[in-house]
Design an enzyme around this catalytic site. Structure first.
Site, PDB file in Angstrom:
ATOM      1  N   GLU A 211       0.831  -1.210   0.000  1.00 40.81           N
ATOM      2  CA  GLU A 211       0.000   0.000   0.000  1.00 40.81           C
ATOM      3  C   GLU A 211       0.857   1.247   0.000  1.00 40.81           C
ATOM      4  OE1 GLU A 211      -2.440   3.271   2.022  1.00 40.81           O
ATOM      5  OE2 GLU A 211      -0.478   2.428   2.486  1.00 40.81           O
ATOM      6  N   HIS A 322       4.167   7.699   9.820  1.00 42.85           N
ATOM      7  CA  HIS A 322       5.349   7.649   8.951  1.00 42.85           C
ATOM      8  C   HIS A 322       6.599   8.146   9.678  1.00 42.85           C
ATOM      9  CE1 HIS A 322       3.429   7.073   4.730  1.00 42.85           C
ATOM     10  NE2 HIS A 322       2.702   6.479   5.679  1.00 42.85           N
TER      11      HIS A 322
END
Length: 358
Positions: A211, A322
Site C-alpha cells: 500500500e 510515517h
C-alpha cells in the site's frame, strides 16, 4: 499483559516493509485460519480470508494493509556503510539517529541511520534539513566485504526498530507501524467476532501488500474478489496536538473511530457514507469525521475495480504517522470494531440496492 495487548504488541513489532510482508501474513494466518472457510491469495502476496454466514447476499471486502514504511539497501560503501532508498513516504527530520533492523540472509542486524556530525557542518549547512541522499546506515562493520559476508546486498529490506509500550495512561499505545497494523488487528477481531454472529453476507478479510508504495495489493486483491462493497480500515493523521488546527486534521485520538469523507484518492460513496454515519449514531458508537488532502488509502484502487465498488474508509487517528514511533488510543480501536460489526449486520441486499441506485 492481556491477550489484546499481546496481539497488538506482536503486530506492531513484527517487521514488514512494502514487498516483505510475509511475517505479518503468517501471524494473521495463525489467528484466522481456524475461523475462515477458505484462504487464498493474489499474485502479489495479499492474503484473503473468506468467511460465510447464512447466505450469499453480498460480498463485503474488508481491507487493511500489512506493509509499513521502511527502507531498502541500494549500495554498500567500501567502508561497509549502507546507502538506502525509502519504501513509502519519509520526512528527513524524523529519520536521523533512529535504529533500524537490516534483514540480512544470515540474521536480522541492528543498524542506525547516520550522517555528518553537526560539529563539522558549516553555519549554512546547519540551517538545512539533511537530505535522505546524504544519510547512511551504520551496522558496525569495517568493509563492504564484511557486510556482504553477512548476507547484505542491494535489495535487502530494512525495518524501523521500535518496542511497543503502554504509556502513562494505559489507553495510549506507543509503537511502530500502526499504519496499518492497527487496521490488521481490527480486521482480525471482526472476523473472529463474526464467526459467532449471524449476518447476511460473505466476508473477504483482505490483508494487502505494498500500500505504501502505490496501493498495489489493493488493486490485485480487489480483482481477485470482485466485491460488492468495501470497508477499508486504515489510519489518519491525528489532530489535537500543538501546531495542528481542525482545518488540517479534524480527528483526535481517544474520541472514537474516524469516518473519512474524502481523501486524495477517493470520495466515498455518499449513500454508503451516510448509512455508516446513521448506524454509528443509532448504535451510539463514538465516532468523528476525518479527511485528507494529501494522502490516500487502499480505497483509492478498490473503489475503481471493474465498474466500481461502493467503498468507505474507517480510520484510527494516529500521532506521528510515517515515523519510527506512533501513538494510538484503545477507544478508537474498540469503536472501529463495534462500527464494522454493526454495519455488516445491517448491510443486506435491500441496503445495497439503495446504495447503488442513482
Amino acid at each position: 499483559m492481556n491477550l489484546q495487548l499481546k496481539r497488538l504488541k506482536e503486530l506492531s513489532e513484527v517487521a514488514g516493509v512494502s514487498g516483505n510482508e510475509h511475517r505479518i501474513k503468517n501471524l494473521l494466518k495463525d489467528r484466522l485460519l481456524p475461523v475462515s472457510e477458505e484462504i487464498f491469495y493474489d499474485k502479489l502476496g495479499s492474503v484473503i480470508f473468506k468467511s460465510k454466514n447464512n447466505s450469499d447476499e453480498l460480498k463485503i471486502m474488508l481491507a487493511a494493509h500489512m506493509d509499513e514504511v521502511g527502507f531498502m539497501v541500494k549500495t554498500i560503501t567500501a567502508e561497509g556503510f549502507l546507502r538506502f532508498t525509502c519504501l513509502g513516504g519519509w520526512w528527513e527530520q524524523v529519520m536521523l539517529g533512529q535504529r533500524v533492523i537490516v534483514h540480512a540472509k544470515t540474521k536480522d542486524i541492528t543498524g542506525v541511520i547516520g550522517c555528518k556530525a553537526p560539529h563539522i557542518l558549516t553555519p549554512e549547512e546547519r540551517k538545512k534539513i539533511v537530505e535522505k541522499k546524504d544519510m547512511y546506515i551504520d551496522i558496525g562493520v569495517e568493509s563492504q566485504k564484511e557486510a556482504e559476508a553477512l548476507g547484505i546486498y542491494p535489495g535487502t529490506f530494512i525495518t524501523p526498530s521500535v518496542q511497543f509500550e503502554v504509556m502513562a495512561d494505559e489507553n495510549y499505545l506507543l509503537g511502530k507501524a500502526w499504519d496499518d497494523r492497527i487496521g490488521c488487528a481490527i480486521m482480525a477481531d471482526v472476523v473472529e467476532a463474526l464467526s459467532e454472529k449471524e449476518h447476511p453476507n460473505t466476508i473477504y478479510a483482505t490483508a494487502t501488500v505494498q500500500e505504501e508504495v502505490g496501493l498495489r495489493g489493493a488493486l490485485t486483491s480487489a480483482n481477485k474478489i470482485s466485491p460488492d462493497v468495501a470497508i477499508i480500515i486504515d489510519t489518519c493523521v491525528a489532530g489535537g496536538v500543538p501546531g495542528v488546527t481542525k482545518e488540517q486534521a479534524s480527528a483526535e485520538i481517544g474520541k472514537g473511530v474516524a469516518i473519512t469523507i474524502y481523501d486524495a484518492s477517493m470520495i466515498p460513496n455518499t449513500k454508503l457514507r451516510d448509512l455508516v454515519l446513521d448506524i454509528a449514531k443509532a448504535e451510539k458508537i463514538d465516532h468523528q469525521i476525518s479527511f485528507s488532502e494529501g494522502g490516500g488509502t487502499d480505497a483509492g484502487r478498490i473503489h475503481m475495480q471493474d465498474i466500481g465498488v461502493p467503498s468507505i474508509v474507517l480510520s484510527i487517528p494516529t500521532r506521528y504517522i510515517h515515523s519510527h514511533q506512533g501513538v494510538i488510543h484503545k477507544h478508537d480501536y474498540e469503536t472501529a470494531i463495534q462500527l464494522i460489526l454493526a454495519v455488516i449486520g445491517k448491510l443486506d441486499n435491500i441496503c445495497y440496492n439503495t446504495i447503488v441506485q442513482y
